[in-house]
Design a protein around this motif. Structure first.
Motif, PDB file in Angstrom:
ATOM      1  N   ALA A  64      -5.131 -46.667 -73.736  1.00  0.00           N
ATOM      2  CA  ALA A  64      -5.672 -45.717 -72.950  1.00  0.00           C
ATOM      3  C   ALA A  64      -6.143 -45.910 -71.646  1.00  0.00           C
ATOM      4  CB  ALA A  64      -6.612 -44.788 -73.888  1.00  0.00           C
ATOM      5  N   VAL A  65      -6.916 -47.058 -71.381  1.00  0.00           N
ATOM      6  CA  VAL A  65      -7.129 -47.557 -69.947  1.00  0.00           C
ATOM      7  C   VAL A  65      -5.730 -47.782 -69.311  1.00  0.00           C
ATOM      8  CG1 VAL A  65      -8.073 -49.478 -68.706  1.00  0.00           C
ATOM      9  CG2 VAL A  65      -9.126 -48.446 -70.758  1.00  0.00           C
ATOM     10  N   ALA A  66      -4.807 -48.487 -69.685  1.00  0.00           N
ATOM     11  CA  ALA A  66      -3.590 -48.696 -69.095  1.00  0.00           C
ATOM     12  C   ALA A  66      -2.891 -47.351 -68.855  1.00  0.00           C
ATOM     13  CB  ALA A  66      -2.540 -49.557 -70.295  1.00  0.00           C
ATOM     14  N   LEU A  67      -2.833 -46.300 -69.790  1.00  0.00           N
ATOM     15  CA  LEU A  67      -2.040 -45.208 -69.162  1.00  0.00           C
ATOM     16  C   LEU A  67      -2.687 -44.625 -68.179  1.00  0.00           C
ATOM     17  CD1 LEU A  67      -1.208 -44.182 -72.888  1.00  0.00           C
ATOM     18  CD2 LEU A  67       0.467 -44.689 -71.021  1.00  0.00           C
ATOM     19  N   ASP A  68      -4.311 -44.344 -68.474  1.00  0.00           N
ATOM     20  CA  ASP A  68      -4.985 -43.914 -67.070  1.00  0.00           C
ATOM     21  C   ASP A  68      -4.613 -44.696 -65.871  1.00  0.00           C
ATOM     22  OD1 ASP A  68      -7.008 -42.004 -66.184  1.00  0.00           O
ATOM     23  OD2 ASP A  68      -8.145 -43.959 -66.012  1.00  0.00           O
ATOM     24  N   GLY A  69      -4.370 -45.880 -65.762  1.00  0.00           N
ATOM     25  CA  GLY A  69      -4.178 -46.585 -64.788  1.00  0.00           C
ATOM     26  C   GLY A  69      -2.828 -46.468 -64.190  1.00  0.00           C
ATOM     27  N   PHE A  70      -1.954 -46.422 -64.897  1.00  0.00           N
ATOM     28  CA  PHE A  70      -0.748 -45.701 -64.467  1.00  0.00           C
ATOM     29  C   PHE A  70      -0.728 -44.315 -63.880  1.00  0.00           C
ATOM     30  CE2 PHE A  70       1.131 -49.165 -67.228  1.00  0.00           C
ATOM     31  CZ  PHE A  70       1.937 -49.767 -66.453  1.00  0.00           C
ATOM     32  N   GLY A  71      -1.464 -43.409 -64.466  1.00  0.00           N
ATOM     33  CA  GLY A  71      -1.602 -42.173 -63.919  1.00  0.00           C
ATOM     34  C   GLY A  71      -2.494 -42.401 -62.262  1.00  0.00           C
ATOM     35  N   ARG A  72      -3.190 -43.187 -62.379  1.00  0.00           N
ATOM     36  CA  ARG A  72      -3.993 -43.147 -61.254  1.00  0.00           C
ATOM     37  C   ARG A  72      -3.018 -43.915 -60.047  1.00  0.00           C
ATOM     38  NH1 ARG A  72      -8.572 -46.472 -63.281  1.00  0.00           N
ATOM     39  NH2 ARG A  72      -8.613 -47.306 -61.386  1.00  0.00           N
ATOM     40  N   LEU A  73      -2.399 -45.138 -60.591  1.00  0.00           N
ATOM     41  CA  LEU A  73      -1.450 -45.725 -59.646  1.00  0.00           C
ATOM     42  C   LEU A  73      -0.363 -44.740 -59.027  1.00  0.00           C
ATOM     43  CD1 LEU A  73      -0.352 -48.346 -58.177  1.00  0.00           C
ATOM     44  CD2 LEU A  73       1.007 -48.828 -60.202  1.00  0.00           C
ATOM     45  N   ALA A  74       0.149 -43.923 -59.962  1.00  0.00           N
ATOM     46  CA  ALA A  74       1.219 -43.043 -59.557  1.00  0.00           C
ATOM     47  C   ALA A  74       0.652 -41.995 -58.315  1.00  0.00           C
ATOM     48  CB  ALA A  74       1.698 -42.224 -60.740  1.00  0.00           C
ATOM     49  N   GLU A  75      -0.695 -41.578 -58.468  1.00  0.00           N
ATOM     50  CA  GLU A  75      -1.021 -40.555 -57.508  1.00  0.00           C
ATOM     51  C   GLU A  75      -1.295 -41.443 -56.054  1.00  0.00           C
ATOM     52  OE1 GLU A  75      -4.771 -39.298 -58.824  1.00  0.00           O
ATOM     53  OE2 GLU A  75      -3.931 -38.190 -60.731  1.00  0.00           O
ATOM     54  N   ASP A  81       3.173 -43.034 -47.472  1.00  0.00           N
ATOM     55  CA  ASP A  81       3.971 -42.742 -46.447  1.00  0.00           C
ATOM     56  C   ASP A  81       4.750 -43.845 -46.128  1.00  0.00           C
ATOM     57  OD1 ASP A  81       5.571 -40.808 -44.841  1.00  0.00           O
ATOM     58  OD2 ASP A  81       3.971 -41.065 -43.350  1.00  0.00           O
ATOM     59  N   GLY A  82       5.926 -43.965 -46.506  1.00  0.00           N
ATOM     60  CA  GLY A  82       6.941 -45.235 -46.351  1.00  0.00           C
ATOM     61  C   GLY A  82       6.597 -46.498 -47.064  1.00  0.00           C
ATOM     62  N   LEU A  83       7.481 -47.397 -46.977  1.00  0.00           N
ATOM     63  CA  LEU A  83       7.451 -48.433 -47.798  1.00  0.00           C
ATOM     64  C   LEU A  83       6.304 -49.330 -47.539  1.00  0.00           C
ATOM     65  CD1 LEU A  83       8.948 -50.216 -50.087  1.00  0.00           C
ATOM     66  CD2 LEU A  83      10.248 -51.051 -48.210  1.00  0.00           C
ATOM     67  N   GLY A  84       5.729 -49.420 -46.393  1.00  0.00           N
ATOM     68  CA  GLY A  84       4.669 -50.152 -46.163  1.00  0.00           C
ATOM     69  C   GLY A  84       3.429 -49.716 -46.685  1.00  0.00           C
ATOM     70  N   GLU A  85       3.258 -48.475 -46.676  1.00  0.00           N
ATOM     71  CA  GLU A  85       1.926 -47.957 -47.268  1.00  0.00           C
ATOM     72  C   GLU A  85       2.147 -47.980 -48.890  1.00  0.00           C
ATOM     73  OE1 GLU A  85       0.806 -43.871 -46.436  1.00  0.00           O
ATOM     74  OE2 GLU A  85       0.907 -44.330 -44.104  1.00  0.00           O
ATOM     75  N   LEU A  86       3.435 -47.714 -49.497  1.00  0.00           N
ATOM     76  CA  LEU A  86       3.495 -47.837 -50.748  1.00  0.00           C
ATOM     77  C   LEU A  86       3.214 -49.263 -51.280  1.00  0.00           C
ATOM     78  CD1 LEU A  86       6.271 -46.491 -53.059  1.00  0.00           C
ATOM     79  CD2 LEU A  86       5.794 -49.008 -52.886  1.00  0.00           C
ATOM     80  N   CYS A  87       3.634 -50.315 -50.476  1.00  0.00           N
ATOM     81  CA  CYS A  87       3.216 -51.739 -50.816  1.00  0.00           C
ATOM     82  C   CYS A  87       1.767 -52.039 -50.829  1.00  0.00           C
ATOM     83  CB  CYS A  87       4.124 -52.738 -50.112  1.00  0.00           C
ATOM     84  SG  CYS A  87       5.819 -52.807 -50.235  1.00  0.00           S
ATOM     85  N   ALA A  88       1.309 -51.455 -49.698  1.00  0.00           N
ATOM     86  CA  ALA A  88      -0.245 -51.505 -49.639  1.00  0.00           C
ATOM     87  C   ALA A  88      -0.798 -50.963 -50.713  1.00  0.00           C
ATOM     88  CB  ALA A  88      -0.559 -51.064 -48.295  1.00  0.00           C
ATOM     89  N   ALA A  89      -0.459 -49.756 -51.004  1.00  0.00           N
ATOM     90  CA  ALA A  89      -1.163 -48.969 -52.042  1.00  0.00           C
ATOM     91  C   ALA A  89      -1.380 -49.462 -53.385  1.00  0.00           C
ATOM     92  CB  ALA A  89      -0.609 -47.377 -52.138  1.00  0.00           C
ATOM     93  N   TYR A  90      -0.091 -50.322 -53.702  1.00  0.00           N
ATOM     94  CA  TYR A  90       0.033 -51.058 -54.838  1.00  0.00           C
ATOM     95  C   TYR A  90      -0.798 -52.051 -55.069  1.00  0.00           C
ATOM     96  CZ  TYR A  90       2.193 -53.428 -58.768  1.00  0.00           C
ATOM     97  OH  TYR A  90       2.556 -53.960 -60.198  1.00  0.00           O
ATOM     98  N   ALA A 124       6.055 -42.104 -64.286  1.00  0.00           N
ATOM     99  CA  ALA A 124       5.265 -41.545 -62.870  1.00  0.00           C
ATOM    100  C   ALA A 124       5.159 -42.785 -62.025  1.00  0.00           C
ATOM    101  CB  ALA A 124       4.131 -40.786 -63.275  1.00  0.00           C
ATOM    102  N   GLY A 125       4.402 -43.752 -62.636  1.00  0.00           N
ATOM    103  CA  GLY A 125       4.036 -44.804 -61.754  1.00  0.00           C
ATOM    104  C   GLY A 125       5.232 -45.776 -61.058  1.00  0.00           C
ATOM    105  N   PHE A 126       6.545 -45.344 -61.738  1.00  0.00           N
ATOM    106  CA  PHE A 126       7.812 -46.070 -61.362  1.00  0.00           C
ATOM    107  C   PHE A 126       8.349 -45.157 -60.425  1.00  0.00           C
ATOM    108  CE2 PHE A 126      12.240 -47.461 -61.999  1.00  0.00           C
ATOM    109  CZ  PHE A 126      11.956 -48.725 -61.463  1.00  0.00           C
ATOM    110  N   ALA A 127       8.116 -43.809 -60.383  1.00  0.00           N
ATOM    111  CA  ALA A 127       8.904 -43.055 -59.539  1.00  0.00           C
ATOM    112  C   ALA A 127       8.857 -43.157 -58.102  1.00  0.00           C
ATOM    113  CB  ALA A 127       8.766 -41.550 -59.849  1.00  0.00           C
ATOM    114  N   PRO A 128       7.677 -43.524 -57.693  1.00  0.00           N
ATOM    115  CA  PRO A 128       7.743 -43.681 -56.223  1.00  0.00           C
ATOM    116  C   PRO A 128       8.531 -44.920 -55.594  1.00  0.00           C
ATOM    117  CG  PRO A 128       5.539 -42.977 -56.916  1.00  0.00           C
ATOM    118  CD  PRO A 128       6.386 -43.364 -58.180  1.00  0.00           C
ATOM    119  N   LEU A 129       8.570 -45.893 -56.540  1.00  0.00           N
ATOM    120  CA  LEU A 129       9.166 -47.119 -56.207  1.00  0.00           C
ATOM    121  C   LEU A 129      10.650 -46.868 -56.213  1.00  0.00           C
ATOM    122  CD1 LEU A 129       7.424 -49.560 -58.531  1.00  0.00           C
ATOM    123  CD2 LEU A 129       7.096 -49.474 -55.947  1.00  0.00           C
ATOM    124  N   LEU A 130      11.072 -46.026 -57.183  1.00  0.00           N
ATOM    125  CA  LEU A 130      12.322 -45.605 -57.388  1.00  0.00           C
ATOM    126  C   LEU A 130      12.877 -44.768 -56.024  1.00  0.00           C
ATOM    127  CD1 LEU A 130      15.092 -45.384 -59.036  1.00  0.00           C
ATOM    128  CD2 LEU A 130      13.998 -43.685 -60.212  1.00  0.00           C
TER     129      LEU A 130
END
Length: 181
Positions: A64-75, A81-90, A124-130
């Motif tokens: 459940a903690v992992a699933l919640d984490g994936f939800g937060r990471l997806a948000e 905005d852009g690949l640089g921000e995506l990498c930084a956010a991750y 949802a966590g993978f979608a922004p990478l895709l």
């Protein structure tokens, strides 16, 4: 669809409190400190209440903690905005919530990736990478690189003063026309 009943809302609230308490204990004291007994003592529920929400005990709570984490990471990744921000956010997420990140990627769970049964939070966590890469293979390579940077950094295996340069180099590797099509 009917509105949830008071009992359903109360149950969901208890479940959320259990997950939040497990995450907080793990972030401070590590996953070995997260036990059903300690959780029950921390939030004032009996152990049978915790098992009522998570029949498989600690394993279900970690899931459940992992699933919640994936939800937060997806948000976070979706807001980038852009690949640089995506990498930084991750990488910021992995650094700010190391125990959650560990539950998501390192601890044994029954979560299945890249399967028809993959939970929505993982998708949802993978979608922004895709979206950033345009194809699944490119997204998997980016994810693998980010995960490697996050994990190696977390264990002090990389030079700390070079984090920004590593991300800049990674982004450069994914420039259009640089990858095979």
């Amino acid at each position: 669809m009917k509105a949830p009943t008071k009992a359903q809302l109360a149950r969901a609230g208890r479940r959320d409190r259990i997950v939040a308490a497990a995450r907080e204990i793990a972030e401070v004291d590590g996953w070995p400190a997260v036990t059903v007994r300690r959780l029950a003592d921390t939030i004032g529920f009996s152990q049978p209440v915790l098992y009522g929400h998570f029949p498989d005990g600690r394993d279900g709570i970690i899931r459940a903690v992992a699933l919640d984490g994936f939800g937060r990471l997806a948000e976070l990744l979706t807001a980038a905005d852009g690949l640089g921000e995506l990498c930084a956010a991750y990488l910021d997420f992995a650094r700010a919530a190391p125990a959650t990140y560990e539950a998501m990627f390192s601890m044994p769970t029954d979560l299945e990736f890249a399967r028809p049964t993959t939970p929505e939070q993982l998708r949802a966590g993978f979608a922004p990478l895709l979206a950033a890469m345009g194809d699944e293979t490119g997204a998997e390579i980016l994810w693998s690189a980010l995960h490697g940077l996050a994990d190696l950094s977390r264990h002090d295996r990389l030079r700390p003063g070079h984090a920004a340069a590593r991300v800049d180099m990674l982004i450069g590797l994914f420039r259009p026309g640089r990858l095979p099509s």
